[in-house]
Design a protein around this motif. Structure first.
Motif, PDB file in Angstrom:
ATOM      1  N   SER A  68       0.807  -1.219   0.000  1.00 43.42           N
ATOM      2  CA  SER A  68       0.000   0.000   0.000  1.00 43.42           C
ATOM      3  C   SER A  68       0.838   1.267   0.000  1.00 43.42           C
ATOM      4  N   GLY A  69       2.135   1.159   0.241  1.00 46.23           N
ATOM      5  CA  GLY A  69       3.003   2.313   0.317  1.00 46.23           C
ATOM      6  C   GLY A  69       3.327   2.736   1.727  1.00 46.23           C
ATOM      7  N   HIS A  70       2.612   2.213   2.738  1.00 43.11           N
ATOM      8  CA  HIS A  70       2.889   2.531   4.136  1.00 43.11           C
ATOM      9  C   HIS A  70       4.039   1.660   4.629  1.00 43.11           C
ATOM     10  N   ALA A  71       4.723   2.094   5.661  1.00 42.93           N
ATOM     11  CA  ALA A  71       5.830   1.356   6.266  1.00 42.93           C
ATOM     12  C   ALA A  71       5.508   1.087   7.734  1.00 42.93           C
ATOM     13  N   TYR A  72       5.702  -0.117   8.173  1.00 40.79           N
ATOM     14  CA  TYR A  72       5.422  -0.519   9.547  1.00 40.79           C
ATOM     15  C   TYR A  72       6.698  -1.100  10.161  1.00 40.79           C
ATOM     16  N   PHE A  73       7.017  -0.667  11.380  1.00 38.18           N
ATOM     17  CA  PHE A  73       8.173  -1.184  12.110  1.00 38.18           C
ATOM     18  C   PHE A  73       8.018  -0.800  13.572  1.00 38.18           C
ATOM     19  N   THR A  74       9.021  -1.027  14.384  1.00 40.59           N
ATOM     20  CA  THR A  74       8.987  -0.671  15.806  1.00 40.59           C
ATOM     21  C   THR A  74      10.228   0.117  16.154  1.00 40.59           C
ATOM     22  N   LEU A  75      10.090   0.976  17.164  1.00 39.33           N
ATOM     23  CA  LEU A  75      11.208   1.694  17.754  1.00 39.33           C
ATOM     24  C   LEU A  75      11.453   1.092  19.129  1.00 39.33           C
ATOM     25  N   LYS A  76      12.719   0.833  19.444  1.00 38.59           N
ATOM     26  CA  LYS A  76      12.994   0.185  20.732  1.00 38.59           C
ATOM     27  C   LYS A  76      14.255   0.771  21.336  1.00 38.59           C
ATOM     28  N   ASP A  77      14.357   0.577  22.614  1.00 37.86           N
ATOM     29  CA  ASP A  77      15.621   0.824  23.306  1.00 37.86           C
ATOM     30  C   ASP A  77      15.911  -0.409  24.148  1.00 37.86           C
ATOM     31  N   ASP A  78      16.732  -0.278  25.162  1.00 40.00           N
ATOM     32  CA  ASP A  78      17.103  -1.472  25.930  1.00 40.00           C
ATOM     33  C   ASP A  78      16.022  -1.937  26.903  1.00 40.00           C
ATOM     34  N   LYS A  79      14.929  -1.163  27.037  1.00 44.80           N
ATOM     35  CA  LYS A  79      13.931  -1.536  28.037  1.00 44.80           C
ATOM     36  C   LYS A  79      12.519  -1.646  27.484  1.00 44.80           C
ATOM     37  N   ALA A  80      12.201  -0.974  26.384  1.00 42.72           N
ATOM     38  CA  ALA A  80      10.825  -0.959  25.896  1.00 42.72           C
ATOM     39  C   ALA A  80      10.838  -0.822  24.381  1.00 42.72           C
ATOM     40  N   ARG A  81       9.632  -0.934  23.804  1.00 41.59           N
ATOM     41  CA  ARG A  81       9.472  -0.795  22.376  1.00 41.59           C
ATOM     42  C   ARG A  81       8.100  -0.235  22.085  1.00 41.59           C
ATOM     43  N   ILE A  82       7.950   0.425  20.943  1.00 43.89           N
ATOM     44  CA  ILE A  82       6.689   1.022  20.536  1.00 43.89           C
ATOM     45  C   ILE A  82       6.528   0.821  19.055  1.00 43.89           C
ATOM     46  N   ASP A  83       5.301   0.487  18.657  1.00 48.35           N
ATOM     47  CA  ASP A  83       5.032   0.318  17.225  1.00 48.35           C
ATOM     48  C   ASP A  83       5.056   1.673  16.540  1.00 48.35           C
ATOM     49  N   ALA A  84       5.478   1.675  15.269  1.00 50.78           N
ATOM     50  CA  ALA A  84       5.555   2.918  14.499  1.00 50.78           C
ATOM     51  C   ALA A  84       5.012   2.658  13.105  1.00 50.78           C
ATOM     52  N   VAL A  85       4.438   3.691  12.516  1.00 46.35           N
ATOM     53  CA  VAL A  85       3.922   3.624  11.161  1.00 46.35           C
ATOM     54  C   VAL A  85       4.249   4.932  10.454  1.00 46.35           C
ATOM     55  N   VAL A  86       4.600   4.809   9.180  1.00 46.12           N
ATOM     56  CA  VAL A  86       4.848   5.977   8.324  1.00 46.12           C
ATOM     57  C   VAL A  86       3.907   5.836   7.142  1.00 46.12           C
ATOM     58  N   TRP A  87       2.972   6.814   7.052  1.00 50.77           N
ATOM     59  CA  TRP A  87       2.007   6.736   5.978  1.00 50.77           C
ATOM     60  C   TRP A  87       2.669   7.006   4.614  1.00 50.77           C
ATOM     61  N   LYS A  88       1.994   6.612   3.537  1.00 47.17           N
ATOM     62  CA  LYS A  88       2.560   6.693   2.188  1.00 47.17           C
ATOM     63  C   LYS A  88       2.942   8.120   1.820  1.00 47.17           C
ATOM     64  N   GLY A  89       2.104   9.079   2.119  1.00 44.29           N
ATOM     65  CA  GLY A  89       2.412  10.470   1.783  1.00 44.29           C
ATOM     66  C   GLY A  89       3.633  10.982   2.519  1.00 44.29           C
ATOM     67  N   THR A  90       3.762  10.592   3.796  1.00 39.84           N
ATOM     68  CA  THR A  90       4.922  11.020   4.572  1.00 39.84           C
ATOM     69  C   THR A  90       6.190  10.290   4.111  1.00 39.84           C
ATOM     70  N   MET A  91       6.044   9.048   3.689  1.00 40.79           N
ATOM     71  CA  MET A  91       7.196   8.249   3.259  1.00 40.79           C
ATOM     72  C   MET A  91       7.907   8.884   2.067  1.00 40.79           C
ATOM     73  N   SER A  92       7.141   9.486   1.128  1.00 34.83           N
ATOM     74  CA  SER A  92       7.742  10.081  -0.057  1.00 34.83           C
ATOM     75  C   SER A  92       8.479  11.378   0.259  1.00 34.83           C
ATOM     76  N   ARG A  93       8.172  11.979   1.472  1.00 37.35           N
ATOM     77  CA  ARG A  93       8.821  13.251   1.826  1.00 37.35           C
ATOM     78  C   ARG A  93      10.029  13.068   2.734  1.00 37.35           C
ATOM     79  N   LEU A  94      10.270  11.853   3.199  1.00 41.40           N
ATOM     80  CA  LEU A  94      11.405  11.637   4.100  1.00 41.40           C
ATOM     81  C   LEU A  94      12.725  11.826   3.365  1.00 41.40           C
TER      82      LEU A  94
END
Length: 536
Positions: free
Chosen positions: A51-77
């Motif tokens: 679909s053009g969206h990107a899904y991944f997680t951000l983590k450090d040594d103690k926790a993690r959080i889901d992250a999403v980058v929508w298609k419109g934002t992905m083309s501007r990164l």
């Protein structure tokens, strides 16, 4: 004391449905964390979804959080997310009611500090260098005077105007521009496609193939130039069959395409200067070389002219050169008459010696012997033929009598033998006839030679053979005397004659004694009185 709780007692707590509770939590979280800045390591990144969206997680040594980058934002990164990259994400926190999860919706993404970005760049540089993409042996020299230049850059920036202006000032020629984005998401892929597109052009096609490529961009930060550190760009530059000049950023800015390019220019203007020479300088250089060539030719001609004059002075004069050949020619011409006379006398003596051995009696005797020998051979051949025929006939008769009672097969062999004997007899006769013909031709050839050497043919041309009383030919006047009987042989017969006075002892006639007609009459009378000489 005990406390008793009644489950049926009324409660003052507000009752929510699951959807209402999830919606209330979503609004509360979004209001409380409307804009947050989170630092963490990217994990589970598999690239953009279909679909053009990107899904991944951000983590450090103690926790993690889901992250999403929508298609419109992905083309501007400005950076593409990569697994394990330490980044700083700016966005808002929201929940996903369907699974009771929360996540961050990323609006901007950047590496967590220049150190991390440089570490990523260094790791990529080592990887590509290990593959040999930066080796000096791969780099090709730039053409001295290209006909077409291809430029990969943004069509709206100042870079393309600077390149056009510099090329027009130095050496105007055909420039092809492949417009691309030079910053932001997807810029690296566009630059790589542009390089591959220029290489895919046919040399003699409708669109001319460039002789050299320039990949250019103005200055900027490390993040602005990050598209030229893309692995696809580096591989496209290394695989380019057209020599490539990298002109990205300022002189202090280095990107990975600079290592893979054939030449690196500090600025786009410097790339234009590398691509083409200065026409005015070339014209001046050509004029200087032409002048030097003309001066060298003049000096060479002067040197050759002086050398030719020196050689001409050293040569002897024409009279000196011809003196010795002229003297040899005079001596040869002076001795030519005498040599001809001596040669004629020598030939005459040789002819007389040979003629002494060619007496008619000798030829006649030899011819008679040959004819007798031939007759004997004829007779012998006839006798041999008759003898062989009689012998063969006797044998055949005896064989016919002896084998008269044999079977028909034996009789056939006998008839074959008879035929063979007859064939051999015929061959013998033909051989004898061929030998007789050959001997006859040889005798006729010798007869023709005898006729050609016979003195009779000489007598037919008007000569006379003089013989004494014994029939011996007289060769000189000294062998005769006055009143001596001689025989004169002509071509058609002989007559008897008597010699007169020797004319050699008569006094010579003076040239002026009589007129020419008188001399002619006297010579004619003397010729009539004096017998003709002999050839032998």
């Amino acid at each position: 004391m005990s406390l008793l709780f009644d489950s049926d007692a009324p409660s003052n707590l507000t009752e929510f449905s699951v959807s209402e509770l999830s919606g209330a939590i979503k609004r509360t979280v979004e209001q409380a964390f409307d804009q947050v800045r989170v630092r963490g390591e990217i994990s589970g990144y598999r690239g953009p979804h279909s679909s053009g969206h990107a899904y991944f997680t951000l983590k450090d040594d103690k926790a993690r959080i889901d992250a999403v980058v929508w298609k419109g934002t992905m083309s501007r990164l400005r950076f593409k997310p990569e697994e394990g990259m330490d980044v700083i994400a700016v966005g808002r926190i929201t929940t996903f009611p369907g699974s009771s999860k929360y996540q961050i919706v990323i609006e901007t993404l950047e590496p967590a500090g220049a150190g991390a970005l440089m570490a990523l760049l260094e790791e990529r540089r080592r990887k590509l260098a290990a593959e040999g993409l930066f080796d000096a042996e791969r780099k090709r020299p730039l053409p001295f005077l290209p006909r077409v230049i291809g430029v990969v850059t943004s069509p709206t920036g100042a870079v393309i105007r600077d390149i056009f202006h510099r090329i027009a000032d130095r050496y105007p020629l055909h420039v092809l521009v492949w417009p691309v984005r030079v910053q932001g998401e997807g810029s690296g892929e566009e630059v790589a496609r542009a390089i591959a597109g220029f290489n895919a052009l046919e040399p003699d096609g409708a669109m001319p193939r460039p002789d050299v490529l320039i990949v250019a961009r103005g200055g900027g930060s490390l993040e602005d130039l990050w598209g030229f550190n893309d692995e696809a760009v580096v591989r496209a530059a290394a695989a380019s069959q057209i020599p490539l000049i990298s002109a990205v950023g300022h002189e202090t800015d280095w990107t990975l395409i600079d290592h893979a390019a054939d030449r690196r220019a500090p600025t786009p203007t410097g790339a234009a200067e590398m691509a083409v020479p200065v026409k005015a300088e070339l014209d001046s250089q050509i004029a200087g070389l032409g002048a030097r060539l003309q001066a060298a030719v003049r000096r060479q001609m002067d040197n050759r002219r002086q050398a030719a004059r020196a050689l001409a002075r050293a040569l002897p004069s024409l009279d000196q050169l011809l003196a010795l050949p002229r003297r040899r020619f005079d001596e040869a011409s002076a001795g030519l008459g005498r040599a001809l006379q001596m040669n004629t006398a020598a030939k005459r003596r040789s002819f007389e010696r040979v003629g002494a051995h060619l007496r008619p009696e000798l030829v006649t005797t030899r011819l008679r012997d040959r004819r007798r020998h031939l007759d004997e051979r004829f007779a012998l051949a006839e006798r041999l033929t008759e003898r062989m025929t009689e012998r063969a006939g006797r044998r055949l008769s005896a064989a016919d009598v002896a084998l008269r009672g044999f079977p028909a097969r034996a009789l056939g062999q006998i008839r074959h033998g008879k035929d063979r004997v007859a064939t051999l007899s015929a061959k013998g006769e033909r051989a004898v006839i061929a030998d007789l013909k050959r001997f006859r031709e040889r005798i006729e050839a010798q007869n023709r030679m005898l006729q050609s050497l016979s003195y009779v043919n000489v007598l037919a041309r008007g000569y006379v053979l003089v013989r004494d009383e014994a029939g011996v030919p007289l060769k000189t006047v000294a062998e005769t005397g006055p009143g001596r009987a001689v025989t004169l042989q002509f071509s058609d017969g002989r007559i008897a004659a008597v010699t007169g006075e020797d004319v050699s002892v008569l006094p010579p006639v003076e040239p002026a004694a009589a007129a020419r007609p008188a001399r002619s009459r006297k010579r004619r009378s003397e010729d009539e009185e004096t017998p003709q000489g002999s050839l032998f």
